[in-house]
Write an enzyme that holds these catalytic residues in place. Structure first.
Site, PDB file in Angstrom:
ATOM      1  N   CYS A 177       7.724   4.349   5.914  1.00  0.00           N
ATOM      2  CA  CYS A 177       7.050   4.273   4.835  1.00  0.00           C
ATOM      3  C   CYS A 177       7.777   3.675   3.624  1.00  0.00           C
ATOM      4  O   CYS A 177       7.256   3.461   2.479  1.00  0.00           O
ATOM      5  CB  CYS A 177       6.580   5.797   4.357  1.00  0.00           C
ATOM      6  SG  CYS A 177       5.834   6.662   5.535  1.00  0.00           S
ATOM      7  N   CYS A 194      -3.292   4.114   9.361  1.00  0.00           N
ATOM      8  CA  CYS A 194      -2.177   3.595   9.912  1.00  0.00           C
ATOM      9  C   CYS A 194      -1.642   4.595  11.137  1.00  0.00           C
ATOM     10  O   CYS A 194      -0.274   4.569  11.576  1.00  0.00           O
ATOM     11  CB  CYS A 194      -1.085   3.497   8.830  1.00  0.00           C
ATOM     12  SG  CYS A 194      -1.563   2.231   7.849  1.00  0.00           S
ATOM     13  N   CYS A 249      -1.222   8.503   7.344  1.00  0.00           N
ATOM     14  CA  CYS A 249      -2.402   8.146   6.853  1.00  0.00           C
ATOM     15  C   CYS A 249      -3.128   7.534   8.071  1.00  0.00           C
ATOM     16  O   CYS A 249      -2.937   6.882   8.958  1.00  0.00           O
ATOM     17  CB  CYS A 249      -2.337   6.940   5.874  1.00  0.00           C
ATOM     18  SG  CYS A 249      -1.571   7.302   4.431  1.00  0.00           S
ATOM     19  N   CYS A 267       0.872  -1.009   0.004  1.00  0.00           N
ATOM     20  CA  CYS A 267       0.153   0.122   0.022  1.00  0.00           C
ATOM     21  C   CYS A 267       0.792   1.174   0.084  1.00  0.00           C
ATOM     22  O   CYS A 267       0.854   2.247  -0.707  1.00  0.00           O
ATOM     23  CB  CYS A 267      -1.031   0.068   1.078  1.00  0.00           C
ATOM     24  SG  CYS A 267      -2.068   1.530   1.340  1.00  0.00           S
ATOM     25  N   CYS A 268       1.811   1.326   0.989  1.00  0.00           N
ATOM     26  CA  CYS A 268       2.867   2.494   0.913  1.00  0.00           C
ATOM     27  C   CYS A 268       3.791   2.450  -0.320  1.00  0.00           C
ATOM     28  O   CYS A 268       3.888   3.830  -0.907  1.00  0.00           O
ATOM     29  CB  CYS A 268       3.784   2.200   2.005  1.00  0.00           C
ATOM     30  SG  CYS A 268       3.313   2.919   3.801  1.00  0.00           S
TER      31      CYS A 268
HETATM   32 FE1  SF4 Z   1      -1.365   2.864   3.098  1.00  0.00          FE
HETATM   33 FE2  SF4 Z   1      -1.353   3.128   5.471  1.00  0.00          FE
HETATM   34 FE3  SF4 Z   1       1.049   3.388   3.854  1.00  0.00          FE
HETATM   35 FE4  SF4 Z   1      -0.959   5.188   4.099  1.00  0.00          FE
HETATM   36  S1  SF4 Z   1       0.734   4.826   5.551  1.00  0.00           S
HETATM   37  S2  SF4 Z   1       0.078   4.367   2.082  1.00  0.00           S
HETATM   38  S3  SF4 Z   1      -2.723   3.860   4.334  1.00  0.00           S
HETATM   39  S4  SF4 Z   1      -0.121   1.469   4.252  1.00  0.00           S
END
Ligand code: SF4
Length: 234
Positions: free
Chosen positions: A230, A207, A204, A121-122
Site C-alpha cells: 500500500c 484489490c 480493500c 488510489c492508495c
Molecule cells: Fe484503492 Fe485498492 Fe489501494 Fe484500496 S487497496 S486504496 S481500493 S488501490
C-alpha cells in the site's frame, strides 16, 4: 514523552529502544511503548484479526486503534471492526477517512481508479489519511511481521518511521506463522470471517482475492498487478 518532544528526541528514543528491545517479546515491547508514550500512541489494524489489539489491550485497556476506512472495505471487515469495538469496550477506534468519498473520487478521477492507477488510489485513500492521523501521535504500533514478505524481513521491534516522522513499534515482528496461529486459537481471538474463506491477506475489496492453497498469502493483494504494498510500511 509528550507530543511536544522534538523529532530529534523521538529519533534518539527510537534508536536507543531499538537496540535495547531488539529481542524483546511482544508484551515487553508494548509495555515499553505504553509506559513511554501513554495516550500519545496508536495501534493500527486492518481488521483481519484482533491479535495485536488483544496484546495491546492487556497493557492499555483504553488504547486507541487506527482503522483506515477507505470506503472500499468488505462488509465482513467493517463487521469485524464493529465486533472488535464490542469485545474490547474500552478501546477508542479512530476511523481515518480519505478527503473524498468514493463518489467524489470517481467524479474527479473517473471510476475504478484502483484498476487504472492503484498507487494513486492508495495514496489518496490510505497514505494521506494515515499521515494526517499519525501527525497527532508520537508512536504507532503495527502488526507487521518479518515473514509477511521479503521486503519486511528486517523489520525491527522498535524503529523510526522516516516517512511519517514518529516512532514505530512492531511487537510481533519476529513471530512465525505458527506462533501467530497459536496465540489466535489459544486466546479465542476475533478474526475476519473472510480468512476462513481463503482471503489470507485482507485489504480493500477491489484489490483483494482469495489465495490458492499453499501460495504466498500476499499474492491475493493487487493480483495481476505489479503493486505489492500500500505504501504504508515503506
Ligand atoms: Fe484503492 Fe485498492 Fe489501494 Fe484500496 S487497496 S486504496 S481500493 S488501490
Amino acid at each position: 514523552m509528550t507530543a511536544a518532544a522534538s523529532t530529534e528526541q523521538l529519533k534518539a528514543t527510537a534508536a536507543e529502544a531499538g537496540r535495547r528491545l531488539a529481542d524483546a517479546s511482544a508484551e515487553e515491547a508494548l509495555r515499553w511503548a505504553v509506559e513511554r508514550f501513554g495516550d500519545d500512541l496508536i495501534v493500527a489494524s486492518n481488521m483481519q484479526d484482533a491479535v495485536l489489539i488483544d496484546l495491546a489491550v492487556k497493557v492499555k485497556p483504553d488504547v486507541s486503534v487506527l482503522f483506515l476506512d477507505t470506503g472500499y472495505h468488505f462488509a465482513e471487515t467493517i463487521g469485524t471492526r464493529d465486533a472488535v469495538d464490542t469485545v474490547y469496550p474500552h478501546i477508542r477506534i479512530v476511523n481515518a477517512l480519505p478527503e473524498q468519498t468514493v463518489a467524489e473520487q470517481d467524479s474527479e478521477y473517473g471510476p475504478k481508479l484502483h484498476d487504472r492507477d492503484p498507487n494513486k488510489c492508495c495514496h489518496l485513500r490510505k497514505v494521506v489519511p494515515l499521515r494526517a492521523t499519525l501527525a497527532r501521535y508520537s508512536c504507532w504500533v503495527t502488526g507487521v511481521r518479518r515473514v509477511d514478505a521479503p521486503t519486511r524481513a528486517n523489520t525491527p521491534i522498535v524503529g523510526w518511521d522516516e516517512r511519517n516522522g514518529l516512532v514505530k513499534v512492531n511487537p510481533i515482528a519476529a513471530w512465525t506463522d505458527e506462533e501467530f496461529d497459536d496465540y489466535l486459537s489459544r486466546n479465542g481471538i476475533l478474526q475476519n470471517p473472510l480468512v476462513g474463506e481463503g482471503y489470507l491477506s485482507i485489504g480493500c475489496a477491489p484489490c483483494t482475492a482469495k489465495v490458492a492453497p499453499g501460495a504466498d498469502p500476499r499474492s491475493g493483494r493487487w493480483a495481476g498487478q505489479s503493486k505489492t504494498e500500500c505504501g504504508l510500511h515503506g
